[in-house]
Design an enzyme around this catalytic site. Structure first.
Site, short mmCIF file in Angstrom:
data_model
loop_
_atom_site.label_atom_id
_atom_site.label_comp_id
_atom_site.label_asym_id
_atom_site.label_seq_id
_atom_site.Cartn_x
_atom_site.Cartn_y
_atom_site.Cartn_z
N ARG A 1 7.43 7.68 -40.09
CA ARG A 1 7.89 6.95 -38.91
C ARG A 1 6.75 6.84 -37.92
O ARG A 1 6.12 7.85 -37.56
CB ARG A 1 9.08 7.67 -38.28
CG ARG A 1 9.49 7.16 -36.89
CD ARG A 1 10.71 7.94 -36.40
NE ARG A 1 11.08 7.62 -35.03
CZ ARG A 1 10.86 8.42 -33.98
NH1 ARG A 1 10.25 9.59 -34.16
NH2 ARG A 1 11.25 8.06 -32.77
N ARG B 1 13.93 4.91 -17.20
CA ARG B 1 13.29 6.14 -16.73
C ARG B 1 13.12 6.12 -15.22
O ARG B 1 13.06 5.06 -14.60
CB ARG B 1 11.92 6.33 -17.39
CG ARG B 1 11.96 6.40 -18.92
CD ARG B 1 10.57 6.54 -19.50
NE ARG B 1 10.57 6.48 -20.94
CZ ARG B 1 10.81 7.50 -21.75
NH1 ARG B 1 11.06 8.70 -21.23
NH2 ARG B 1 10.79 7.36 -23.06
N LYS C 1 19.56 1.61 -34.63
CA LYS C 1 19.70 2.97 -34.13
C LYS C 1 20.99 3.06 -33.30
O LYS C 1 21.12 2.38 -32.29
CB LYS C 1 18.48 3.37 -33.28
CG LYS C 1 17.19 3.43 -34.09
CD LYS C 1 15.98 3.64 -33.21
CE LYS C 1 15.98 4.99 -32.53
NZ LYS C 1 14.75 5.20 -31.73
N THR D 1 17.31 13.35 -35.05
CA THR D 1 17.25 14.05 -33.75
C THR D 1 17.55 15.54 -33.85
O THR D 1 18.66 15.94 -34.20
CB THR D 1 18.18 13.42 -32.69
OG1 THR D 1 18.10 12.00 -32.74
CG2 THR D 1 17.77 13.89 -31.30
#
Length: 478
Positions: A33, A74, A218, A276
């Site tokens: 990845r 963010r 995802k 994860t």
């Protein structure tokens, strides 16, 4: 018995040098990845060059996934890099603030002010900091801290329950799709899709860039769960991205959702990757925790096609040991699976396509005849995918002369790609070539019983329509 579950390893600072990449290939990675949230294009290109060199050296087929950053919302930066928040404290998220302090901080996504109302819960730094929105005034979101702690630069923000309007593909993602096409990656993972439209757009952009990479959705937004069927119809596979998903839906809901997503993906002939914090402690420890061992094993038992490592191999102290440990766990978990469950699956299956019927027949015969291998002669990899949706503990070899298909099938559970050289139109010659390739690969020996699927007429595009049970070496073409 070979390991059927595939391992995805993220390349990063801890896995950039040629020696480490070589050892990761030997340890058993199946897909690498590239995290486009970090690193430059040159960084990714350099790692791929070293990966390809190691793959050729060891005769391994290692596919490549580009993971787009997506609209990660963010906060900005603080004058002192970080602050400490206390429960009950007032704090402002200010879209116009350039440098934060103990009272306010900026936003990289000013549209957040339009997505929240009083009473909404915002979770910062993966839920470590919890704030409740009190009011929205122009460019300012006034909050009260419900759960405090240290907050540092550029930490992520999630809205509990979902509902953020940020598009799945940002301008950076669109540029990175061009970069992914240039790097000739095999899969592109789209972050934070809300519906099938996000995946269809990504596929369209890939096509324009000259790439036939498979599209991975995802699953990390609340909306993605609500639109799962639409998303599955639009993508080639899904990733259960448990980090952001847990923040949006609550951590207690994730295990059941993981099982649902994997089950639904397999039912719709899509592949699934579980990701994860699977071996998070091994970033700093040479051995996993017992909880991590159980987590990986349960994902295998759920039927995931692949398990993924992120920081463990990208930035951890023990990247190779982590892959080795994950491989052992997958192998042991697979040994405990009940092959008798296959018969129960067939009771409710209805087939409407000839090629899918051939795939399921091959699986059923392989299970009951106890054959050594299933050989799927395939141009697109579809037959191998269908066979791999149910487990019978028989390895599936996807034999193809298409280099793209060779890498495409690398993520499918229990499927091992092999290249063939035959280009003619004679069925017996093609089947003989398949047998020879299986023998060369050490997959079978003379006298072994195998099942072969292929399409006729030979050499013409079209679906698989032929199944043959073969004793290896028994017949040679005239």
């Amino acid at each position: 018995m070979q390991r059927a579950t595939k391992i995805v390893a993220t390349l990063g600072p801890a896995s950039t040098d040629a020696e480490t990449i070589d050892r990761l290939v030997v340890a058993g990675i199946d897909i690498v990845r590239l995290n486009f949230s970090h690193g430059s294009l040159d960084d990714h290109r350099q790692r791929l060059e070293r990966l390809h060199e190691a793959s050729r050296k060891h005769g391994r087929t290692i596919a490549v996934m580009a993971d787009l950053q997506g609209p990660k919302i963010r906060i900005g930066k603080f004058a002192g890099s970080k602050i400490v928040l206390k429960p009950g404290q007032r704090f402002i998220l200010d879209a116009e603030c350039t440098l934060g302090d103990s009272e306010r901080v900026g936003l990289d996504y000013p549209e957040l002010v339009d997505d929240v109302v009083p009473g909404d819960i915002l979770l910062l730094d993966d839920g470590r900091i919890v704030m409740e929105v009190q009011s929205v005034q122009d460019a300012e979101i006034h909050c009260v801290v419900r759960q405090g702690g240290e907050l540092s630069n550029n930490k992520g923000i999630n809205k509990q329950g979902g509902g953020l309007s940020a598009p799945a593909l940002t301008p950076k993602d669109m540029e990175d799709i061009q970069n992914a096409a240039m790097l000739q990656v095999d899969y592109v993972a789209v972050s934070f899709p809300k519906s099938g439209a996000d995946l269809r757009l990504a596929r369209k952009l890939l096509g324009k860039a000259g790439s036939q990479a498979l599209v991975i959705a995802k699953i990390e937004r609340r909306e993605a769960i609500d639109n799962l069927d639409d998303i599955l119809n639009a993508c080639d596979g899904v990733m259960v991205a448990r980090g952001d998903l847990a923040v949006e839906v609550g951590d207690a809901a994730v295990p059941a959702l993981q099982k649902k997503i994997i089950r639904q993906a397999r039912a719709m002939n899509k592949f699934a990757i579980t990701a994860t914090q699977m071996m998070e402690s091994m970033i700093h420890s040479p051995v996993p925790t017992r909880a991590e061992v159980s987590d990986v094993a349960n994902a295998v038992l759920d039927g995931t096609d692949a398990v993924m490592l992120s920081g463990e191999t990208a930035a951890g102290e023990y990247p190779v040991a982590t892959v080795q440990a994950m491989a052992r766990i997958c192998y042991e978990a697979e040994k405990s699976m009940d092959p008798a469950a296959l018969d129960r699956h067939f009771l409710d299956l209805v087939f409407t396509r000839i090629d899918q019927s051939i795939a399921m027949a091959a699986l059923f015969i392989a299970h009951h005849l106890k054959v050594k291998a299933i050989a799927a002669l395939t141009q697109t990899g579809s037959t191998a995918l269908w066979i791999s949706r149910l487990s019978c503990n028989v390895p599936i070899y996807a034999l193809t002369n298409d280099i793209r298909t060779r890498y495409k099938v690398s993520v499918y559970r229990g499927v091992y790609p092999l290249m063939t050289r035959y280009q003619g139109h004679d069925r017996d010659e093609q089947l003989f070539e398949a047998e020879e390739e299986l023998i060369r690969a050490g997959a079978v020996e003379v006298g072994d019983l195998i099942v072969i699927t292929c399409g006729e007429p030979i050499g013409q595009p079209g679906g698989t329509n032929t199944l043959k049970i073969v004793r290896v070496g028994e017949h040679r073409p005239a």
